[in-house]
Design a protein around this motif. Structure first.
Motif, PDB file in Angstrom:
ATOM      1  N   UNK A 179       7.602  15.557  -3.199  1.00  0.00           N
ATOM      2  CA  UNK A 179       7.542  14.090  -1.618  1.00  0.00           C
ATOM      3  C   UNK A 179       6.291  15.477  -1.461  1.00  0.00           C
ATOM      4  N   UNK A 180       6.086  16.427  -1.372  1.00  0.00           N
ATOM      5  CA  UNK A 180       4.810  17.308  -0.453  1.00  0.00           C
ATOM      6  C   UNK A 180       4.080  16.678  -0.886  1.00  0.00           C
ATOM      7  N   UNK A 181       3.613  16.142  -2.663  1.00  0.00           N
ATOM      8  CA  UNK A 181       2.444  15.941  -2.917  1.00  0.00           C
ATOM      9  C   UNK A 181       2.355  14.434  -2.060  1.00  0.00           C
ATOM     10  N   UNK A 182       3.432  13.457  -2.496  1.00  0.00           N
ATOM     11  CA  UNK A 182       3.270  12.013  -1.632  1.00  0.00           C
ATOM     12  C   UNK A 182       3.085  11.864   0.151  1.00  0.00           C
ATOM     13  N   UNK A 183       3.456  13.068   1.005  1.00  0.00           N
ATOM     14  CA  UNK A 183       2.724  13.160   1.897  1.00  0.00           C
ATOM     15  C   UNK A 183       1.693  13.375   2.039  1.00  0.00           C
ATOM     16  N   UNK A 184       0.886  14.486   1.556  1.00  0.00           N
ATOM     17  CA  UNK A 184      -0.209  14.887   1.527  1.00  0.00           C
ATOM     18  C   UNK A 184      -1.556  14.021   1.125  1.00  0.00           C
ATOM     19  N   UNK A 185      -0.614  12.714   0.042  1.00  0.00           N
ATOM     20  CA  UNK A 185      -1.762  12.175  -0.866  1.00  0.00           C
ATOM     21  C   UNK A 185      -1.313  10.748  -0.382  1.00  0.00           C
ATOM     22  N   UNK A 187      -2.193   8.415   1.244  1.00  0.00           N
ATOM     23  CA  UNK A 187      -3.422   7.514   1.597  1.00  0.00           C
ATOM     24  C   UNK A 187      -4.353   6.607  -0.187  1.00  0.00           C
ATOM     25  N   UNK A 188      -3.939   8.131  -0.973  1.00  0.00           N
ATOM     26  CA  UNK A 188      -4.033   7.031  -2.415  1.00  0.00           C
ATOM     27  C   UNK A 188      -3.499   6.263  -2.721  1.00  0.00           C
ATOM     28  N   UNK A 189      -3.795   5.993  -4.251  1.00  0.00           N
ATOM     29  CA  UNK A 189      -3.012   5.318  -5.303  1.00  0.00           C
ATOM     30  C   UNK A 189      -2.408   5.884  -6.080  1.00  0.00           C
ATOM     31  N   UNK A 190      -1.139   6.123  -5.875  1.00  0.00           N
ATOM     32  CA  UNK A 190      -0.144   7.120  -6.635  1.00  0.00           C
ATOM     33  C   UNK A 190       0.722   6.633  -7.888  1.00  0.00           C
ATOM     34  N   UNK A 191       0.969   6.495  -8.973  1.00  0.00           N
ATOM     35  CA  UNK A 191       1.881   6.264  -9.922  1.00  0.00           C
ATOM     36  C   UNK A 191       2.550   7.512 -10.840  1.00  0.00           C
ATOM     37  N   UNK A 220       9.133   3.595  -3.077  1.00  0.00           N
ATOM     38  CA  UNK A 220      10.050   3.554  -1.573  1.00  0.00           C
ATOM     39  C   UNK A 220      10.029   4.436  -0.756  1.00  0.00           C
ATOM     40  N   UNK A 221      10.423   5.905  -1.414  1.00  0.00           N
ATOM     41  CA  UNK A 221       9.808   6.381  -1.248  1.00  0.00           C
ATOM     42  C   UNK A 221       7.775   6.968  -0.218  1.00  0.00           C
ATOM     43  N   UNK A 222       7.283   6.295  -0.889  1.00  0.00           N
ATOM     44  CA  UNK A 222       5.867   6.728  -0.458  1.00  0.00           C
ATOM     45  C   UNK A 222       5.418   6.400   0.729  1.00  0.00           C
ATOM     46  N   UNK A 223       6.093   4.446   0.351  1.00  0.00           N
ATOM     47  CA  UNK A 223       5.803   2.946   1.494  1.00  0.00           C
ATOM     48  C   UNK A 223       6.251   4.166   2.754  1.00  0.00           C
ATOM     49  N   UNK A 224       7.626   4.576   2.807  1.00  0.00           N
ATOM     50  CA  UNK A 224       7.744   5.008   3.765  1.00  0.00           C
ATOM     51  C   UNK A 224       7.298   5.398   4.334  1.00  0.00           C
ATOM     52  N   UNK A 225       7.061   6.737   3.950  1.00  0.00           N
ATOM     53  CA  UNK A 225       5.530   8.004   4.534  1.00  0.00           C
ATOM     54  C   UNK A 225       4.579   7.160   4.841  1.00  0.00           C
ATOM     55  N   UNK A 226       3.688   5.682   4.523  1.00  0.00           N
ATOM     56  CA  UNK A 226       3.125   5.396   4.734  1.00  0.00           C
ATOM     57  C   UNK A 226       3.099   4.311   6.206  1.00  0.00           C
TER      58      UNK A 226
END
Length: 355
Positions: A179-185, A187-191, A220-226
């Protein structure tokens, strides 16, 4: 009355925090404290231990020690009150106090049951005695906390589960790495391939530990961060909605609007118009504690009648309300008298020809 209060009693190991704040972030975290969360306004979603709970006004949920969790506001100006305390409090009675595991979560079919109503009334009642220097008020405050513990033990008897702190922390830390990686990035496309490269975990393991911790997959976590960051911009900037979407990782405005409405029941523009709390914050993870007047309003007029609740507590709350109103009236009178005096002084300074 304060919206953030800490209380410590070294003699019995009681260390607790009580606060009320706007739910304005979605961030995975865990802590040693046991947390009791009460929704005061709006609607929130709580993800914990692989479960997802949609909580409405006067719903309560307990989060056990070292349990990973995250909250998300589903409506503007959603407010929660939290009581957190160190489980070492139970060490007086229980050798393996870290193994306590409570199940206490209300929903539409249970929130009006007496055991939940008693918890609600007691949590709100504690606020009236918080931050007082009076020894009797401090005694009352702590006794009300003990009532909460008694209610939990009586109506939500805990299980004794084997709790390996090392393994739990290790699992939480692995989830945090993701989640730290998702929180920091965000804005980018993440797979999933990106996460495999960053963490060294395989795809199935990433999916497993995310589902185990929060009940949702990585995307879904990434979407919620966004969404969290988009709500921050909706609240704190005048940027166009299309720009907000793009700046926060949503490259399809139609998909952003659809996803936003699915989660919050409103389009981004409708959500922005409904915002009442527009206090500027430095980042989306900041806590905004509500002001004391709003806290008083939310608590004083929401106390439900419960047959088995002590009438003395009800009377004390009424007297508190009366005293508060009397104080406000006195303040208003002083302002009015001061204004009348100033007007008279100005009148006396006017030349007779103008009178």
């Amino acid at each position: 009355m304060k919206s953030y209060y800490t209380y410590n009693n070294k003699s019995n190991g009681l260390n607790l925090k009580q606060y009320a704040y706007y739910i304005n972030s979605y961030k995975y975290n865990w802590h040693k404290d046991i947390e009791l969360l009460l929704v005061l306004n709006g609607e929130i979603e709580v993800n914990k231990n692989g479960e997802s709970h949609v909580m409405h006004k006067d719903d309560i949920i307990l989060i056990n020690s070292n349990m990973g969790h995250a909250t998300m506001a589903r409506k503007p100006d959603s407010i929660a009150m939290v009581i957190r305390f160190d489980p070492v409090y139970f060490s007086t009675w229980l050798k393996n106090y870290n193994n306590l595991h409570f199940r206490c979560t209300s929903n539409v079919s249970t929130r009006n049951k007496p055991e939940f109503l008693r918890l609600i009334q007691t949590m709100k009642g504690m606020v009236f005695y918080a931050d007082s220097d009076n020894e009797f008020d401090q005694m009352i405050y702590e006794s009300l906390f003990h009532q909460i513990i008694g209610e939990l033990m009586r109506s939500f008897r805990p299980e004794m589960k084997l709790n390996n702190d090392t393994n739990t922390s290790f699992s939480n830390e692995r989830v945090m790495k993701i989640v730290a990686y998702l929180n920091e990035n965000y804005k980018e496309k993440i797979t999933l391939d990106n996460l495999v490269a960053v963490t060294g975990y395989n795809k199935s393991y990433i999916s497993h530990i995310m589902k185990q911790a929060l009940g949702i997959n990585y995307y879904e976590y990434l979407t919620r961060v966004r969404m969290r960051e988009a709500i921050f911009d909706l609240t704190n900037t005048d940027h166009k909605i299309s720009d907000i979407a793009y700046e926060n990782g949503f490259y399809d405005i139609k998909a952003f609007n659809t996803g936003f409405k699915e989660r919050f029941g409103k389009t981004p523009s409708q959500y922005r118009k409904m915002l009442i709390n527009k206090q500027k914050i430095s980042n989306s993870s900041d806590h905004i504690y509500i002001d004391s007047d709003l806290l008083y309003e939310l608590i004083a007029f929401q106390v439900k009648d419960v047959d088995c609740v002590d009438e003395k507590n009800d009377l004390e709350q009424i007297l508190k309300l009366k005293n508060h109103l009397v104080d406000e009236i006195d303040k208003a009178n002083l302002v009015l008298k001061s204004s009348i005096q100033k007007l008279n002084n100005l009148k006396n300074q006017l030349p007779d020809i103008l009178l």
